[in-house]
Design an enzyme around this catalytic site. Structure first.
Site, PDB file in Angstrom:
ATOM      1  N   LYS A   1       0.844  -1.193   0.000  1.00  0.00           N
ATOM      2  CA  LYS A   1       0.000   0.000   0.000  1.00  0.00           C
ATOM      3  C   LYS A   1       0.888   1.255   0.000  1.00  0.00           C
ATOM      4  O   LYS A   1       0.689   2.164  -0.779  1.00  0.00           O
ATOM      5  CB  LYS A   1      -0.896  -0.042   1.242  1.00  0.00           C
ATOM      6  CG  LYS A   1      -1.858   1.087   1.349  1.00  0.00           C
ATOM      7  CD  LYS A   1      -2.715   0.936   2.597  1.00  0.00           C
ATOM      8  CE  LYS A   1      -3.421   2.232   2.921  1.00  0.00           C
ATOM      9  NZ  LYS A   1      -4.123   2.166   4.205  1.00  0.00           N
TER      10      LYS A   1
ATOM     11  N   GLU B   1      10.851  -4.680   3.732  1.00  0.00           N
ATOM     12  CA  GLU B   1      10.856  -6.080   3.296  1.00  0.00           C
ATOM     13  C   GLU B   1      10.450  -6.204   1.832  1.00  0.00           C
ATOM     14  O   GLU B   1      11.109  -6.873   1.038  1.00  0.00           O
ATOM     15  CB  GLU B   1       9.873  -6.901   4.146  1.00  0.00           C
ATOM     16  CG  GLU B   1      10.278  -7.096   5.593  1.00  0.00           C
ATOM     17  CD  GLU B   1       9.784  -6.007   6.523  1.00  0.00           C
ATOM     18  OE1 GLU B   1       9.499  -4.873   6.056  1.00  0.00           O
ATOM     19  OE2 GLU B   1       9.680  -6.276   7.730  1.00  0.00           O
TER      20      GLU B   1
ATOM     21  N   GLY C   1      -4.379  -1.961   5.553  1.00  0.00           N
ATOM     22  CA  GLY C   1      -3.631  -3.112   5.044  1.00  0.00           C
ATOM     23  C   GLY C   1      -4.221  -4.447   5.474  1.00  0.00           C
ATOM     24  O   GLY C   1      -4.424  -5.352   4.659  1.00  0.00           O
ATOM     25  N   ARG C   2      -4.537  -4.575   6.762  1.00  0.00           N
ATOM     26  CA  ARG C   2      -5.005  -5.873   7.277  1.00  0.00           C
ATOM     27  C   ARG C   2      -6.453  -6.185   6.886  1.00  0.00           C
ATOM     28  O   ARG C   2      -6.966  -7.243   7.221  1.00  0.00           O
ATOM     29  CB  ARG C   2      -4.787  -5.950   8.787  1.00  0.00           C
ATOM     30  CG  ARG C   2      -5.383  -4.813   9.586  1.00  0.00           C
ATOM     31  CD  ARG C   2      -4.849  -4.818  11.020  1.00  0.00           C
ATOM     32  NE  ARG C   2      -5.285  -3.667  11.784  1.00  0.00           N
ATOM     33  CZ  ARG C   2      -4.665  -2.503  11.803  1.00  0.00           C
ATOM     34  NH1 ARG C   2      -3.579  -2.319  11.066  1.00  0.00           N
ATOM     35  NH2 ARG C   2      -5.107  -1.512  12.550  1.00  0.00           N
TER      36      ARG C   2
ATOM     37  N   GLU D   1      -3.145  -6.293  15.698  1.00  0.00           N
ATOM     38  CA  GLU D   1      -2.659  -4.995  15.207  1.00  0.00           C
ATOM     39  C   GLU D   1      -3.760  -3.943  15.365  1.00  0.00           C
ATOM     40  O   GLU D   1      -3.489  -2.762  15.500  1.00  0.00           O
ATOM     41  CB  GLU D   1      -2.212  -5.106  13.738  1.00  0.00           C
ATOM     42  CG  GLU D   1      -1.353  -3.938  13.269  1.00  0.00           C
ATOM     43  CD  GLU D   1      -0.658  -4.176  11.938  1.00  0.00           C
ATOM     44  OE1 GLU D   1       0.518  -4.581  11.939  1.00  0.00           O
ATOM     45  OE2 GLU D   1      -1.281  -3.954  10.889  1.00  0.00           O
TER      46      GLU D   1
ATOM     47  N   HIS E   1      -3.254 -32.809  19.405  1.00  0.00           N
ATOM     48  CA  HIS E   1      -2.062 -33.583  19.760  1.00  0.00           C
ATOM     49  C   HIS E   1      -0.891 -32.676  20.098  1.00  0.00           C
ATOM     50  O   HIS E   1       0.256 -33.121  20.144  1.00  0.00           O
ATOM     51  CB  HIS E   1      -1.690 -34.525  18.612  1.00  0.00           C
ATOM     52  CG  HIS E   1      -2.788 -35.493  18.304  1.00  0.00           C
ATOM     53  ND1 HIS E   1      -2.894 -36.720  18.938  1.00  0.00           N
ATOM     54  CD2 HIS E   1      -3.864 -35.387  17.490  1.00  0.00           C
ATOM     55  CE1 HIS E   1      -3.979 -37.336  18.485  1.00  0.00           C
ATOM     56  NE2 HIS E   1      -4.584 -36.554  17.617  1.00  0.00           N
TER      57      HIS E   1
ATOM     58  N   LYS F   1      10.759  -0.401  13.337  1.00  0.00           N
ATOM     59  CA  LYS F   1      11.188  -0.139  11.951  1.00  0.00           C
ATOM     60  C   LYS F   1      12.277   0.935  11.936  1.00  0.00           C
ATOM     61  O   LYS F   1      13.287   0.800  11.251  1.00  0.00           O
ATOM     62  CB  LYS F   1      10.012   0.373  11.104  1.00  0.00           C
ATOM     63  CG  LYS F   1       8.965  -0.665  10.754  1.00  0.00           C
ATOM     64  CD  LYS F   1       7.951  -0.041   9.801  1.00  0.00           C
ATOM     65  CE  LYS F   1       6.704  -0.878   9.660  1.00  0.00           C
ATOM     66  NZ  LYS F   1       5.628  -0.233   8.925  1.00  0.00           N
TER      67      LYS F   1
HETATM   68  O1  LIG Z   1       1.329  -2.723   2.305  1.00  0.00           O
HETATM   69  P1  LIG Z   1       2.485  -2.084   2.992  1.00  0.00           P
HETATM   70  O2  LIG Z   1       2.409  -0.591   2.952  1.00  0.00           O
HETATM   71  O3  LIG Z   1       3.787  -2.592   2.437  1.00  0.00           O
HETATM   72  O4  LIG Z   1       2.421  -2.462   4.509  1.00  0.00           O
HETATM   73  C1  LIG Z   1       2.515  -3.783   4.949  1.00  0.00           C
HETATM   74  C2  LIG Z   1       2.102  -3.957   6.380  1.00  0.00           C
HETATM   75  O5  LIG Z   1       2.911  -3.179   7.239  1.00  0.00           O
HETATM   76  C3  LIG Z   1       2.141  -2.661   8.312  1.00  0.00           C
HETATM   77  O6  LIG Z   1       2.014  -1.289   8.120  1.00  0.00           O
HETATM   78  C4  LIG Z   1       2.731  -2.934   9.650  1.00  0.00           C
HETATM   79  O7  LIG Z   1       4.114  -2.937   9.659  1.00  0.00           O
HETATM   80  C5  LIG Z   1       0.811  -3.369   8.180  1.00  0.00           C
HETATM   81  O8  LIG Z   1      -0.218  -2.713   8.792  1.00  0.00           O
HETATM   82  C6  LIG Z   1       0.690  -3.540   6.722  1.00  0.00           C
HETATM   83  O9  LIG Z   1      -0.274  -4.495   6.395  1.00  0.00           O
END
Ligand SMILES: O=P(O)(O)OC[C@H]1O[C@](O)(CO)[C@@H](O)[C@@H]1O
Length: 544
Positions: free
Chosen positions: A207, A213, A267-268, A353, A384, A512
């Site tokens: 987003k 990452e 995002g979530r 979150e 189990h 971060k």
């Molecule tokens: O879609 P983006 O901006 O890469 O963010 C990824 C994820 O990182 C977060 O902001 C949390 O680190 C989440 O809320 C989000 O889903």
């Protein structure tokens, strides 16, 4: 949205008194003395059968919890939520994942502008793009159709798509979908090593398009790709989903290959948007639409049903009851289908979150417990593994059991075994096994009195452990959509009662920032200004 400290409401005080009166409630005797209990606490809706009678509640508990919901203004809050109010105040945004599954005849306004036409424009783009990949008319740089899709994203840009594609594996086509999320290079290299660049499509989902990452993995993959393909082939093999169009273009992705998303989708909660592109690719756009239709149906149920019969409201109120009165810290989610093996991981982000907040809507530190800890694994595997602790441990763990009447391969013999376990577990957690029953059992096995007495305490089960059963007809795109939306609305209700902002996530920022600083120190081999533990660890890491 007003700020109401829930503990200052009349209903909360009544609930405190009520809790004192019912804290030792014995479920087994409640069932014996109230033959209508199961009916009283069961909700039937479409293909859902939700039995919450095995919870530590009475009718009065339910009434008082509803009173609490009313007193904190839940009804008005639901109106604001669906109506596009800027309920994510700390980021100044509306929260409208529900608009993504609306019908095109509806109007939902953000800043006076109806967002539905734009939503449908993107849906059309998802549909035509995925159809062209699935039917092979869209081809890679050597003219071959695509065989593999790699979704590059993390958090909400990964967990929803992974969970759904795994859950709906039985509905997938020939495309193989892979997910790269972790900045751990082993994850990306392991995933791409056997892929054929000629037939692989990369979907970068971010987003913000600023997530470390996702940018690192995308850069590594692009490098891998351009070593094996001409630079102009990137246009055919890379698409992106983002609200940061400028950054996506700078990364080298063509404008026509960008799927927009909006700041009013968190995002979530974004799998319903173009973030779900890998879902649409994997199950086809028709099934993707059915997933959205299922969520839409749950939205209508949530908006229109009185609280007493409202599934997300009732389940949310139970979590408040356990979290704030019984002081339970966690909630287990146990799906009895292997297809939902990523469901609790997905809900961990969605729930924790959202409601893992220690400051209320007026900016004050809360004086009560908020977000509960979510965990779980599918049954029967989890039986189990950690069920020992749920049955005989010292902690109160309310658990949601999610099961399906029909299996997808229609193997009745297996399904009966699976479901026998499903029903047996909630029954065992409710009833337990008292010493008299254990004594009888051991005597019949011929144990001596002395052996029997020794074993007795270990073999008894206290029972009285609360569970909610969600029994659904069959795992389909539509029923999955309903189930996910159920938990989304549960999160919303919890946030309203706990008086927190559920739709920001500032708590992920500090780590971060520090990681960025530490990364430069690692790269420059220059460790400075940390506590002694962190300094020593860093120096040890940097030692050759
Ligand atoms: O879609 P983006 O901006 O890469 O963010 C990824 C994820 O990182 C977060 O902001 C949390 O680190 C989440 O809320 C989000 O889903």
């Amino acid at each position: 949205m007003k700020s109401t400290n829930p503990t200052q409401t009349k209903a909360w005080k009544k609930l405190e008194d009520h809790f004192k009166a019912v804290k030792d409630l014995k479920l087994k005797s409640e069932f014996e003395s109230h033959p209508g209990r199961a009916d009283e606490f069961t909700l039937r809706w479409e293909d859902f059968y939700v039995d919450y009678s095995k919870n530590l509640i009475t009718k009065e508990t339910r009434d008082l919890l509803i009173e609490l919901a009313e007193e904190v203004g839940l009804e008005e809050a639901i109106f604001d939520y669906f109506g596009g109010g800027r309920i994510n105040r700390t980021e100044g945004r509306a929260v409208l994942h529900t608009a993504l599954r609306e019908k095109n005849t509806t109007e939902v306004e953000v800043d006076g502008e109806n967002v539905i036409p734009e939503v449908f424009k993107v849906k059309e783009k998802i549909r035509s793009f995925s159809n062209s990949v699935i039917d092979g008319s869209r081809k890679g740089f050597t003219g071959k159709p695509f065989s593999d899709i790699v979704n590059i994203g993390i958090g909400g840009s990964d967990l929803g798509p992974v969970m759904v594609t795994e859950a709906l594996k039985n509905y997938t086509n020939h495309l193989k979908v892979h997910f790269v999320s972790n900045v751990d290079g082993d994850h990306v290299h392991e995933t791409i090593q056997d892929l054929d660049p000629e037939t692989t499509l990369f979907v970068i989902v971010s987003k913000s398009f600023s997530t470390q990452e996702t940018l690192a993995n995308s850069t590594t993959i692009r490098k891998w790709f351009t070593k094996r393909a001409p630079a102009e082939a990137v246009a055919k093999h890379f698409v992106a989903v983002s609200s940061n169009v400028k950054a996506v273009k700078e990364f080298g992705i063509e404008a026509e290959n960008i799927f927009p998303m909006w700041d009013w989708v968190g995002g979530r909660f974004s799998l319903w948007s173009a973030v779900g592109l890998s879902i649409a690719l994997s199950i086809g756009p028709n099934s993707f639409e059915k997933l959205l239709d299922g969520a839409y149906a749950m939205d209508q149920h949530f908006r229109e049903t009185p609280f007493e019969k409202n599934i997300p409201v009732q389940l949310a109120l139970l979590t408040v009851w356990y979290n704030n009165f019984h002081q339970a810290e966690t909630q287990a989610i146990i799906p009895y289908t292997q297809y939902l093996h990523r469901f609790s991981a997905y809900l961990q982000q969605a729930i924790m979150e959202s409601n893992g907040k220690g400051v209320d809507r007026s900016g004050k530190e809360v004086t009560y417990q908020t977000g509960n800890i979510i965990w779980g694994e599918p049954g029967t595997n989890s039986q189990h593994a950690f069920f020992q602790l749920i049955h005989q441990g010292t902690k109160l763990i309310p658990a949601d059991f999610i099961g399906f009447k029909k299996s997808l391969f229609d193997d009745k013999a297996h399904h009966n075994k699976l479901m026998a376990n499903f029903f047996a577990q909630t029954e065992a957690l409710l009833a337990g096994k008292n010493s008299e029953e254990v004594r009888k059992e051991l005597t019949s096995k011929g144990l001596s009195e002395e052996e029997l007495e020794k074993l007795l305490p270990f073999k008894t089960f206290p029972g009285n452990r609360p569970t909610t059963t969600i029994l659904i007809e069959k795992l389909t795109p539509a029923s999955l959509g309903k189930l996910i939306a159920l938990y989304e609305h549960q999160i919303f209700v919890q946030g309203i009662i706990w008086n927190v902002y559920s739709y920001d996530q500032w708590g992920v920022e500090l780590g971060k920032q520090l990681a960025d600083n530490i990364l430069s120190e690692i790269e420059e081999n220059d460790v400075r200004g940390h506590d002694s533990s962190t300094s020593k660890l860093l120096k040890f890491y940097l030692q050759e």
